[in-house]
Design a protein around this motif. Sequence first.
Motif, PDB file in Angstrom:
ATOM      1  N   TRP A 108       0.169  11.675   0.286  1.00 15.08           N
ATOM      2  CA  TRP A 108      -0.547  12.276   1.410  1.00 15.08           C
ATOM      3  C   TRP A 108      -0.097  11.768   2.778  1.00 15.08           C
ATOM      4  O   TRP A 108      -0.510  12.306   3.794  1.00 15.08           O
ATOM      5  N   HIS A 109       0.720  10.723   2.821  1.00  8.58           N
ATOM      6  CA  HIS A 109       1.170  10.145   4.104  1.00  8.58           C
ATOM      7  C   HIS A 109       2.694  10.164   4.150  1.00  8.58           C
ATOM      8  O   HIS A 109       3.347   9.363   3.483  1.00  8.58           O
ATOM      9  N   THR A 110       3.235  11.055   4.945  1.00  8.67           N
ATOM     10  CA  THR A 110       4.692  11.200   4.981  1.00  8.67           C
ATOM     11  C   THR A 110       5.360  10.265   5.988  1.00  8.67           C
ATOM     12  O   THR A 110       6.567  10.095   5.954  1.00  8.67           O
ATOM     13  N   ARG A 111       4.601   9.665   6.877  1.00 13.35           N
ATOM     14  CA  ARG A 111       5.153   8.646   7.775  1.00 13.35           C
ATOM     15  C   ARG A 111       4.811   7.303   7.162  1.00 13.35           C
ATOM     16  O   ARG A 111       3.653   6.903   7.132  1.00 13.35           O
ATOM     17  N   ARG A 112       5.853   6.635   6.642  1.00 10.63           N
ATOM     18  CA  ARG A 112       5.607   5.390   5.933  1.00 10.63           C
ATOM     19  C   ARG A 112       6.712   4.387   6.201  1.00 10.63           C
ATOM     20  O   ARG A 112       7.895   4.745   6.216  1.00 10.63           O
ATOM     21  N   PRO A 113       6.331   3.134   6.390  1.00 13.57           N
ATOM     22  CA  PRO A 113       7.326   2.104   6.667  1.00 13.57           C
ATOM     23  C   PRO A 113       8.125   1.757   5.418  1.00 13.57           C
ATOM     24  O   PRO A 113       7.606   1.816   4.305  1.00 13.57           O
ATOM     25  N   ALA A 114       9.392   1.402   5.638  1.00 18.58           N
ATOM     26  CA  ALA A 114      10.274   1.072   4.518  1.00 18.58           C
ATOM     27  C   ALA A 114      10.690  -0.392   4.511  1.00 18.58           C
ATOM     28  O   ALA A 114      11.368  -0.828   3.585  1.00 18.58           O
TER      29      ALA A 114
ATOM     30  N   ALA B  66      -7.520   9.020  10.804  1.00 13.43           N
ATOM     31  CA  ALA B  66      -6.661   8.946   9.618  1.00 13.43           C
ATOM     32  C   ALA B  66      -7.036   7.690   8.846  1.00 13.43           C
ATOM     33  O   ALA B  66      -7.484   6.703   9.437  1.00 13.43           O
ATOM     34  N   TYR B  67      -6.823   7.730   7.523  1.00 19.50           N
ATOM     35  CA  TYR B  67      -7.208   6.587   6.703  1.00 19.50           C
ATOM     36  C   TYR B  67      -6.482   6.605   5.370  1.00 19.50           C
ATOM     37  O   TYR B  67      -5.977   7.626   4.932  1.00 19.50           O
ATOM     38  N   TRP B  68      -6.430   5.444   4.754  1.00 15.18           N
ATOM     39  CA  TRP B  68      -6.051   5.298   3.352  1.00 15.18           C
ATOM     40  C   TRP B  68      -6.747   4.062   2.794  1.00 15.18           C
ATOM     41  O   TRP B  68      -7.202   3.208   3.556  1.00 15.18           O
TER      42      TRP B  68
ATOM     43  N   ALA C   9       0.832  -1.207   0.000  1.00 15.13           N
ATOM     44  CA  ALA C   9       0.000   0.000   0.000  1.00 15.13           C
ATOM     45  C   ALA C   9       0.863   1.252   0.000  1.00 15.13           C
ATOM     46  O   ALA C   9       0.576   2.214  -0.729  1.00 15.13           O
ATOM     47  N   TYR C  10       1.920   1.251   0.792  1.00 16.06           N
ATOM     48  CA  TYR C  10       2.763   2.442   0.881  1.00 16.06           C
ATOM     49  C   TYR C  10       3.676   2.627  -0.329  1.00 16.06           C
ATOM     50  O   TYR C  10       4.411   3.599  -0.402  1.00 16.06           O
ATOM     51  N   ARG C  11       3.606   1.722  -1.293  1.00 11.37           N
ATOM     52  CA  ARG C  11       4.305   1.930  -2.570  1.00 11.37           C
ATOM     53  C   ARG C  11       3.435   2.722  -3.544  1.00 11.37           C
ATOM     54  O   ARG C  11       3.916   3.202  -4.561  1.00 11.37           O
ATOM     55  N   ASP C  12       2.145   2.822  -3.243  1.00 12.55           N
ATOM     56  CA  ASP C  12       1.221   3.541  -4.111  1.00 12.55           C
ATOM     57  C   ASP C  12       1.529   5.039  -4.080  1.00 12.55           C
ATOM     58  O   ASP C  12       1.636   5.635  -3.001  1.00 12.55           O
ATOM     59  N   PRO C  13       1.671   5.673  -5.245  1.00 10.96           N
ATOM     60  CA  PRO C  13       2.015   7.105  -5.280  1.00 10.96           C
ATOM     61  C   PRO C  13       1.025   8.008  -4.541  1.00 10.96           C
ATOM     62  O   PRO C  13       1.428   8.986  -3.909  1.00 10.96           O
ATOM     63  N   GLU C  14      -0.278   7.712  -4.609  1.00 14.39           N
ATOM     64  CA  GLU C  14      -1.255   8.564  -3.933  1.00 14.39           C
ATOM     65  C   GLU C  14      -1.156   8.438  -2.414  1.00 14.39           C
ATOM     66  O   GLU C  14      -1.267   9.433  -1.699  1.00 14.39           O
TER      67      GLU C  14
END
Length: 194
Positions: free
Chosen positions: A55-61, A112-114, A46-51
Amino acid sequence: MSFPLSTPSAVPAGTLTTGPQPTLSTADGLVLRPWEDGDAPAVLAAYRDPEIRRWHTRRPASPEQVLQWFAHSRRSWQEETGASWAVTRDGAVVGRMALGGFNLDDGEAGCAYWVVPAARGAGVASGALRAVSAWALGEGRLHRLWLDHSTGNVASCRVAVKAGFGLEGTKRSAAVHDDGRHDMHLHARVRGDD
């Protein structure tokens, strides 16, 4: 230094943790459940999705960071500071819904949501937000829920309004995204709103 309240807490300490974090469902088949370690690959994808990244700057790597996030989520529930759910349909993770920054004295929390790309446009975010709101403002005994989003995030604005979160105003230059500072719309829903 903290002084005692002159009024009772809106949500007495220990109210939320009398049981496990609830699993919630919607009439159209969504199930919101606490995160499980096996959800880590879906979260990373999910956090690979550009959108979502936009909008979410805190993201796991890494998978390890996702597992740390899940562990933090479980601690947050036990400490009554927040809750996070995997939004699922037919067992597959299609989104995330979270309540954070619990203020039990005043009875409020932020949302918060995505939603993953394949599930967008089908009412997933607004349905999940309505389900969490119904629980939080009912059984959870909170009084006010709020959320904010970039004024450029039109889809998130539609989700908020559709879920009954009225627009309260604009917080100027309130958040930093990858492309710089953004004005943020502030929405809220309080107990008793239709």
